[in-house]
Motif scaffolding. Structure first.
Motif, short mmCIF file in Angstrom:
data_model
loop_
_atom_site.label_atom_id
_atom_site.label_comp_id
_atom_site.label_asym_id
_atom_site.label_seq_id
_atom_site.Cartn_x
_atom_site.Cartn_y
_atom_site.Cartn_z
N THR A 218 0.85 -1.20 0.00
CA THR A 218 0.00 0.00 0.00
C THR A 218 0.88 1.24 0.00
O THR A 218 1.75 1.39 0.85
N LYS A 219 0.65 2.11 -0.94
CA LYS A 219 1.46 3.33 -1.00
C LYS A 219 1.13 4.21 0.20
O LYS A 219 -0.04 4.45 0.51
N PRO A 240 2.10 20.31 -0.79
CA PRO A 240 2.53 20.15 -2.19
C PRO A 240 2.98 18.73 -2.53
O PRO A 240 2.99 18.35 -3.71
N ARG A 241 3.33 17.93 -1.53
CA ARG A 241 3.75 16.56 -1.79
C ARG A 241 2.57 15.65 -2.14
O ARG A 241 2.77 14.52 -2.58
N LEU A 242 1.36 16.15 -1.95
CA LEU A 242 0.18 15.36 -2.27
C LEU A 242 0.05 15.06 -3.76
O LEU A 242 -0.33 13.96 -4.16
N LEU A 246 -0.78 11.46 -5.36
CA LEU A 246 -2.09 11.16 -5.93
C LEU A 246 -1.98 10.76 -7.40
O LEU A 246 -2.71 9.89 -7.88
N ASP A 247 -1.06 11.40 -8.14
CA ASP A 247 -0.86 11.05 -9.55
C ASP A 247 -0.47 9.58 -9.70
O ASP A 247 -0.89 8.90 -10.65
N ALA A 248 0.33 9.09 -8.77
CA ALA A 248 0.80 7.70 -8.84
C ALA A 248 -0.32 6.71 -8.54
O ALA A 248 -0.23 5.53 -8.90
N LEU A 249 -1.37 7.18 -7.88
CA LEU A 249 -2.47 6.31 -7.48
C LEU A 249 -3.64 6.33 -8.45
O LEU A 249 -4.47 5.43 -8.45
N GLN A 250 -3.74 7.36 -9.26
CA GLN A 250 -4.92 7.55 -10.10
C GLN A 250 -5.05 6.45 -11.14
O GLN A 250 -4.08 6.00 -11.73
N SER A 251 -6.29 6.04 -11.33
CA SER A 251 -6.61 5.00 -12.30
C SER A 251 -7.88 5.39 -13.03
O SER A 251 -8.77 6.02 -12.45
#
Length: 334
Positions: A218-219, A240-242, A246-251
């Motif tokens: 889990t990330k 700003p680290r969000l 989030l980009d890495a999790l988007q599907s």
């Protein structure tokens, strides 16, 4: 009597009554204690009620659901050491909101009569020893039967017991129909339930006892923020680290299932969840990959926060936390 009891509570009662009980015109009248609020100030407050109602309407609340829950209008009543028993008489036409103050009403200036200071006896941080309303009602019989000198130690024992029981509270709260969850640090131990976990704490995930194997599956994003105002201010530099997380999790198949956790589950985690809810969900609370379609302003943020507080009534992001969220979402306006 503090302003919260003499003005703020009556304002909210009148606003809620106007929102939920449009036909009950008598309940729309502002009720304030005559001994505390002058007629001129009462009139000024009453003149602003319509604007307050419009602000509340802009939050896009589920009025019908609230009406079915509340059922009857609200009416504030004030209890002081000088009050008579008639204030406590029940009434079936409304829900009584009891504003109880231990301070004596003093005629004249605040410094008159033995150095009395308005509202000092009502500041719970000054005398409660950490006792909360929930804790009082849970242990009311023991507290009411106790000797006054024994109460501070008794309250501390209750607080220690509560803290120990909360340590095992791993239940996170879902924010409405979204895939966002908010919880305490204990809830972060169930990493396998989520696609991503954001931890707001000055403690490392290793110290928090999070399983390393589960963390690999889990990330997780660790935002090192401490407690109180210092942590809320630190959140401004961490938000700003969000975006890359989030980009890495988007599907394209489905929105990511996300957990936001902090020590209390009420402050920093709520602020981060509010940020994501504002960026990744539209006005219908549908997940969107194109955040540019949503114009983020203070009104939108208030609506999103309202959705969070409906799902999690004890959510209580501090002013500093909300300022950090505003600074991140609206950098040109802060």
């Amino acid at each position: 009597m503090p302003d919260a009891m003499s003005k703020t509570v009556p304002i909210w009662c009148a606003v809620i009554n106007r929102l939920l009980f449009g036909e009950a015109h008598q309940s729309h009248i502002l009720q304030t204690p005559n001994e505390v609020v002058a007629k001129s100030e009462h009139a000024q407050i009453e003149g602003r009620l319509d604007a307050f109602v419009r602000d509340a309407e802009s939050l896009d609340l589920d009025i019908q659901s609230l009406r079915s829950t509340l059922c009857k209008p609200l009416r504030p009543l004030w209890i002081t050491p000088d009050s008579s028993a008639q204030y406590l008489q029940s009434c079936t036409a409304y829900h009584a909101v009891i504003c109880c103050t231990a301070s004596r009403r003093v005629i004249g200036t605040e410094a008159s009569e033995y150095g009395y200071i308005q509202g000092a006896g009502d500041d719970s941080e000054g005398w409660s020893h950490g006792l909360t309303p929930a804790l009082f009602w849970k242990h009311q019989q023991q507290l009411l039967e106790a000797v006054e000198e024994d109460m501070p130690d008794m309250i501390q024992r209750f607080l220690i017991t509560k803290k120990s029981s909360n340590a095992g509270d791993d239940q996170a709260v879902q924010v409405g129909p979204t895939d966002l969850y908010i919880g305490s640090l204990a809830s972060a131990t169930q990493l396998g339930l989520y696609d991503g976990v954001v931890i707001c704490s000055d403690q490392s995930p290793f110290i928090l006892g999070l399983d390393e194997q589960a963390r690999k599956k889990t990330k997780t994003l660790h935002l090192p923020c401490g407690e109180g105002k210092i942590g809320s201010r630190a959140l401004r530099s961490q938000l700003p680290r969000l975006s890359p997380f989030l980009d890495a999790l988007q599907s394209k198949d489905r929105p990511p299932r996300l957990l936001f956790a902090c020590s209390s589950g009420k402050d920093l985690s709520v602020g981060v969840a509010l940020t994501v809810l504002s960026v990744l969900y539209d006005d219908s609370y549908q997940f969107t990959l194109d955040a540019t379609k949503t114009k983020i302003d203070k009104s939108l943020i208030r609506r999103r926060l309202a959705r969070i507080t409906i799902a999690k009534p004890d959510a209580n992001p501090s002013r500093s936390t909300l300022q950090s969220v505003h600074a991140f979402l609206m950098p040109r306006e802060t």
